[in-house]
Write a protein that holds these residues in place. Structure first.
Motif, mmCIF file in Angstrom:
data_model
loop_
_atom_site.group_PDB
_atom_site.id
_atom_site.type_symbol
_atom_site.label_atom_id
_atom_site.label_comp_id
_atom_site.label_asym_id
_atom_site.label_seq_id
_atom_site.Cartn_x
_atom_site.Cartn_y
_atom_site.Cartn_z
ATOM 1 N N MET A 56 -34.950 -108.429 -8.949
ATOM 2 C CA MET A 56 -35.501 -107.525 -7.941
ATOM 3 C C MET A 56 -34.627 -107.501 -6.705
ATOM 4 S SD MET A 56 -39.576 -108.457 -8.299
ATOM 5 C CE MET A 56 -40.117 -107.349 -6.979
ATOM 6 N N ARG A 57 -34.158 -108.668 -6.310
ATOM 7 C CA ARG A 57 -33.344 -108.763 -5.100
ATOM 8 C C ARG A 57 -31.989 -108.066 -5.296
ATOM 9 N NH1 ARG A 57 -33.818 -113.909 -4.430
ATOM 10 N NH2 ARG A 57 -35.488 -113.796 -2.869
ATOM 11 N N THR B 132 -37.608 -109.558 -1.455
ATOM 12 C CA THR B 132 -36.598 -109.078 -2.386
ATOM 13 C C THR B 132 -35.842 -107.859 -1.870
ATOM 14 O OG1 THR B 132 -38.277 -107.748 -3.528
ATOM 15 C CG2 THR B 132 -37.807 -109.944 -4.422
ATOM 16 N N VAL C 23 -37.429 -112.458 -9.787
ATOM 17 C CA VAL C 23 -37.208 -112.332 -8.345
ATOM 18 C C VAL C 23 -35.750 -112.015 -8.060
ATOM 19 C CG1 VAL C 23 -37.294 -113.539 -6.134
ATOM 20 C CG2 VAL C 23 -39.127 -113.869 -7.805
ATOM 21 N N GLU C 24 -34.845 -112.714 -8.728
ATOM 22 C CA GLU C 24 -33.422 -112.484 -8.492
ATOM 23 C C GLU C 24 -33.014 -111.081 -8.903
ATOM 24 O OE1 GLU C 24 -29.839 -112.698 -7.089
ATOM 25 O OE2 GLU C 24 -31.387 -114.223 -6.765
ATOM 26 N N ALA D 187 -32.550 -103.942 -5.855
ATOM 27 C CA ALA D 187 -33.542 -103.249 -5.029
ATOM 28 C C ALA D 187 -33.207 -101.779 -4.827
ATOM 29 C CB ALA D 187 -33.684 -103.946 -3.678
#
Length: 482
Positions: free
Chosen positions: A203-204, A241, A200-201, A207
């Motif tokens: 992806m964030r 994200t 997740v991190e 992006a």
């Protein structure tokens, strides 16, 4: 019911894999041919994952130590057909009977950071090939000759935990291939997995890397996500994200808006709920399977609200004409994602019509209103029924029941008029040739105007005898000439 994220959904992999191979003896035969030629052959990726999860699957993705030309030598005389469109990536396709296989040489790809296209370098071992896979649950292989499961990145453990991780550092994996960030959201929607914190991190923080991916590839992943059993979870991941800001910015733009009828509801949340409710009603459409048009329409139906938001003096908020504006925005976004013209028009039409039912209030619909509703919906009438019903997310039970009764009544009226008047084939009572003969004119703009007048007359009054239609046409023509 067990889900992919529950331990009960993960079976002992070897019996499942052995059974699948036994069901297709030709795959085992092919493995022996590769072994006789001094090459290794393994089932890899999604087919292994699906076998472990006991999910149905017909794909035969294979990887081998053989180079493409050596693969072709092994296939010669065995396969019914071969093709090499993926040769530059080390992939040779083959068909044997009804079974289609893709066989790819071990790879150790290197990526240009400005492009998604890898610089292909062939590898020498299976473990190295698995390290370049997108997620650990896809970085498993089954050596066909020895019946050995190869799981260097603990994909089985992640399947049991329902966790989505990358074989190497997530930032490195996504930098190599940014489309993997879209795939993460798709697997969340398809399999019910939870992405690991580092995924997740990454992806964030990365992006913007999705910008180098072609619109067609983004669209294909978005379609797979939307057609999955739980698209809401995948879409939520894209929004949280920041990836949705790059590929579908109209969706996160809804988070700050409020619905004019239910001001306590966030329009973003409302749209995702409408999507879920439309999915629950899909059995009414076509073959009852996942329907991309209705899912896109449900997701996008309110995207015109940010552009049309207005604040009144009393503090209330309105979104007048957001249906029309939303249709234009849906058309623009779908064209940017390279959707077919047919699907673009279908979805934008549904977005434009999604408020039409409410425009008639809760009273008795006239026959004219019913005819116009059917005419405007055209071939999308059943989808419009689904979208309109799904668009009711009120928690007020009485209001929900009233809307349900009103729409039930509308559908009943449509059925009655359809049986009496063949609504799906509504035409004016006089055709173009009759119009020209009665008015004494030739082909031209006036014929079209007369045709539209008679069509509106047909909508308002229903079928007319030819003489009454002729009199009405002549009266209209006289008034027009006056």
């Amino acid at each position: 019911m067990a889900t992919a994220s529950s331990p009960s959904a993960v079976h002992d992999p070897l019996p499942s894999l052995t059974a699948r191979i036994a069901a297709q003896p030709m795959v085992g035969d092919l493995a022996r041919r590769f072994a006789a030629a001094g090459h290794e052959l393994a089932l890899v990726g999604g087919p292994v994952r699906d076998a472990v999860l006991d999910r149905p699957g017909a794909d035969w993705d294979l990887t081998t130590s053989a180079r493409p030309e050596q693969t072709e030598d092994v296939l010669a005389g065995w396969a019914d057909a071969t093709w090499d469109m993926g040769r530059e990536f080390g992939t040779i396709g083959a068909r044997k009977g009804d079974v289609v296989l893709e066989i790819t040489t071990y790879r150790t790809d290197a990526y240009d950071p400005r492009s998604r296209k890898p610089e292909v370098a062939f590898g020498d071992d299976l473990a190295g090939d698995l390290s370049r896979r997108d997620f650990t649950v896809n970085a498993m292989a089954y050596r066909l000759a020895g019946g050995e499961l190869v799981d260097p990145y603990e994909g089985i453990a992640d399947l049991r935990a329902g966790v989505l991780r990358t074989p190497v550092e997530a930032t490195r994996s996504f930098d190599d291939d940014p489309l993997r960030m879209m795939r993460a959201a798709r697997f969340v929607a398809q399999l019910g997995f939870t992405p690991a914190d580092e995924v997740v991190e990454a992806m964030r923080s990365m992006a913007e890397r999705i910008d180098i991916v072609s619109a067609e590839r983004v669209r294909d992943e978005l379609d797979k996500l939307l057609l999955a059993p739980a698209p809401r979870a995948g879409l939520t991941l894209l929004v949280e994200t920041g990836i949705a800001d790059r590929v579908l910015p109209e969706l996160p733009a809804l988070r700050l808006e409020r619905d004019e009828h239910h001001r306590h509801k966030d329009v973003y949340d409302h749209s995702l709920t409408v999507l879920e409710q439309a999915i629950a009603l899909e059995s009414r459409i076509g073959d009852g399977g996942p329907d991309l048009a209705i899912r896109l329409a449900a997701l996008l139906h309110d995207i015109g609200k940010p552009r049309t938001r207005r604040f009144a003096d009393d503090g209330s908020v309105t979104f007048h004409h957001h249906d029309v504006v939303g249709a234009k925005l849906a058309r623009k976004r779908m064209k940017a994602l390279r959707y077919s013209n047919e699907l673009v028009e279908r979805v934008s039409r549904l977005v434009e019509l999604h408020l039409r039912f409410h425009g008639y209030g809760s009273g008795q619909w006239t026959d004219s209103a019913v005819r116009r509703y059917v005419r405007d919906a055209g071939d999308e009438l059943e989808r419009l029924h689904v979208l309109t019903r799904a668009d009711s997310t009120t928690r007020n039970r009485r209001k929900a029941e009233r809307l349900q009764r009103t729409y039930d009544d509308l559908e009943r009226r449509i059925g009655e008029l359809a049986e009496a008047e063949e609504l799906d084939r509504i035409r004016p009572d006089l055709d173009g040739n009759e119009i020209m003969q009665i008015l004494g004119i030739g082909p031209g703009r006036e014929v079209g105007e007369a045709y539209r007048f008679l069509l509106d007359l047909r909508m308002d009054r229903g079928p007319l005898p030819p003489e009454q239609a002729r009199e009405a046409l002549l009266a209209w023509w006289a008034a027009r000439e006056a």
